[in-house]
Design an enzyme around this catalytic site. Structure first.
Site, PDB file in Angstrom:
ATOM      1  N   SER A  80      43.161  47.153  60.206  1.00 58.87           N
ATOM      2  CA  SER A  80      43.788  45.844  60.265  1.00 58.87           C
ATOM      3  C   SER A  80      42.773  44.765  60.635  1.00 58.87           C
ATOM      4  CB  SER A  80      44.952  45.870  61.259  1.00 58.87           C
ATOM      5  OG  SER A  80      45.727  44.700  61.147  1.00 58.87           O
TER       6      SER A  80
ATOM      7  N   ASP B 101      51.046  46.684  48.816  1.00 60.78           N
ATOM      8  CA  ASP B 101      50.110  47.673  49.345  1.00 60.78           C
ATOM      9  C   ASP B 101      50.522  49.046  48.838  1.00 60.78           C
ATOM     10  OD1 ASP B 101      47.985  47.434  51.925  1.00 60.78           O
ATOM     11  OD2 ASP B 101      48.618  49.456  51.395  1.00 60.78           O
TER      12      ASP B 101
ATOM     13  N   GLY C 249      50.590  43.729  57.931  1.00 64.13           N
ATOM     14  CA  GLY C 249      51.086  42.357  58.018  1.00 64.13           C
ATOM     15  C   GLY C 249      50.311  41.427  58.927  1.00 64.13           C
ATOM     16  N   GLY C 250      49.037  41.690  59.128  1.00 71.48           N
ATOM     17  CA  GLY C 250      48.225  40.808  59.966  1.00 71.48           C
ATOM     18  C   GLY C 250      48.156  39.386  59.438  1.00 71.48           C
TER      19      GLY C 250
ATOM     20  N   CYS D 117      37.997  48.224  52.412  1.00 73.72           N
ATOM     21  CA  CYS D 117      36.621  47.995  52.866  1.00 73.72           C
ATOM     22  C   CYS D 117      35.724  49.216  52.697  1.00 73.72           C
ATOM     23  CB  CYS D 117      36.616  47.572  54.331  1.00 73.72           C
ATOM     24  SG  CYS D 117      37.233  48.838  55.460  1.00 73.72           S
TER      25      CYS D 117
ATOM     26  N   SER E 259      43.069  41.329  51.806  1.00 71.19           N
ATOM     27  CA  SER E 259      42.115  42.123  52.573  1.00 71.19           C
ATOM     28  C   SER E 259      41.866  43.409  51.793  1.00 71.19           C
ATOM     29  CB  SER E 259      42.675  42.416  53.966  1.00 71.19           C
ATOM     30  OG  SER E 259      41.726  43.073  54.756  1.00 71.19           O
TER      31      SER E 259
ATOM     32  N   ILE F 268      47.614  47.002  42.842  1.00 72.40           N
ATOM     33  CA  ILE F 268      47.455  45.640  42.326  1.00 72.40           C
ATOM     34  C   ILE F 268      47.266  45.661  40.812  1.00 72.40           C
ATOM     35  CG2 ILE F 268      45.960  43.595  42.359  1.00 72.40           C
ATOM     36  CD1 ILE F 268      47.518  43.862  44.933  1.00 72.40           C
ATOM     37  N   GLU F 269      46.429  46.587  40.337  1.00 73.18           N
ATOM     38  CA  GLU F 269      46.106  46.634  38.901  1.00 73.18           C
ATOM     39  C   GLU F 269      47.282  47.094  38.054  1.00 73.18           C
ATOM     40  OE1 GLU F 269      44.194  50.417  40.722  1.00 73.18           O
ATOM     41  OE2 GLU F 269      44.720  48.351  41.314  1.00 73.18           O
TER      42      GLU F 269
END
Length: 352
Positions: free
Chosen positions: A333, A32, A12-13, A77, A74, A55-56
């Protein structure tokens, strides 16, 4: 009221950044696939609808129903980190991002007016980055790109990240800039708020100790330009819960392994190295260690790392979350203050 979708929401950043900026908003969904991150999120924001799914896996009609004004995201990564395999779009962890760029955004009738994206430094060289820019240009988004670190603003933590803010224009845009900026303006209002949240603390300076006059060099800032006066720099001491903490001290075996490979700082330091998700598990390259006034070496606590990430003081980890899990979540985060600055600029809010 701004309708917000928080994608790849983590702990939740982005949500905290919205609060920092004082926007009138409603988070219509936080999404998420990490159930541990979602547990932490729900503990801090119990009224937000959380979706524990990919998401997909969300169909187009749901995105239409949401009718979001802004996407905050976000994406994972790992496909772009220097330590990873750098498989880019071939890494399955980019599937959600690809789905957004190739399926949802092109077909969505109610496209978001604004987009804010954060990722690791290095994303800017990826195929995923090029897909992002191509998609935004196709659908008339004006965007700006940044490489920013909290240390540029006097916050003593190096956490260089790639950021993009985008706004859809009514008319077609003929010129797009590929420039990635390493400085940003319009942050004074938020900086005053952070200084109020983490005011300078007095500390006792022993006769035999020394004041660390740390130079903020390229080694720490990765060539990012310092944007404030030197007298505004904050110290590690401002973010500590306490100087001593025996529960987080290294034992003799750990000290023998750590002392030759770790960055060890004191309460007077004006910088610390980036904390990664492996902090507390490995030593080299995972974040700074702290030397107390009694000359003990300890880890920074999860709460202290959250402070350096500028999370609000009432942010917490539920009791069932282990220390190792908290370190891992914080390592993935973002810095709340830096995202807040980008939101200030995205919405062109005044610094006064």
């Amino acid at each position: 009221m701004l309708r917000v979708l928080e994608l790849f929401s983590g702990i939740g950043g982005m949500h905290c950044a919205l609060d920092l900026v004082d926007l009138n908003y409603e988070i219509i969904a936080a999404i998420d696939i990490n159930p541990i991150a979602n547990l932490v999120y729900s503990s801090n924001f119990p009224n937000v609808p959380i979706m524990n799914r990919t998401i997909e896996g969300i169909p187009l009609n749901q995105w239409e129903k949401w009718h979001a004004d802004i996407w905050l995201m976000s994406p994972p990564c790992q496909p772009f980190t220097r330590q990873g395999k750098q498989e880019d779009l071939n890494d399955r962890r980019t599937n959600g991002f690809i789905y957004l760029m190739k399926t949802i955004l092109p077909q969505l009738q109610s496209k978001p007016k604004y987009i804010l994206l954060e990722n690791v430094s290095g994303f800017e060289y990826s195929q995923a980055h090029q897909l992002l820019l191509n998609t935004l240009e196709t659908y008339n988004y004006y965007y700006q790109q940044y490489l920013l670190s909290p240390i540029q603003f006097g916050i003593p933590n190096s956490r260089l990240r790639y950021y993009l803010i985008a706004k859809q224009e009514e008319k077609s845009i003929d010129i797009h800039s590929s420039l990635i900026q390493t400085r940003i303006s319009n942050f004074e209002r938020l900086y005053k708020k952070i200084r109020q949240q983490f005011p300078s603390k007095e500390f006792f300076l022993e006769e035999n100790s020394f004041y660390e006059n740390d130079q903020i060099t390229n080694k720490c800032s990765h060539s990012s330009e310092i944007l404030i006066d030197s007298n505004q720099l904050m110290l590690i001491n401002d973010f500590l819960i306490s100087n001593e903490n025996s529960n987080f001290e290294l034992d003799e075996k750990q000290l023998k392994r750590a002392l030759h490979v770790c960055d060890i700082i004191t309460c007077h330091a004006k910088r610390s190295f980036c904390f990664t998700k492996s902090y507390g598990k490995y030593f080299e390259g995972t974040g700074s260690l702290f030397r107390t006034l009694s000359n003990r070496i300890r880890y920074f606590t999860p709460q202290e790392i959250a402070n350096l990430h500028c999370f609000p003081l009432n942010y917490h980890f539920p009791e069932q979350i282990t220390i190792r899990q908290a370190y891992s979540l914080l390592g993935n985060s973002l810095n709340v203050f830096v995202v807040g600055v980008l939101l200030e600029n995205l919405f062109e809010r005044s610094s006064t």
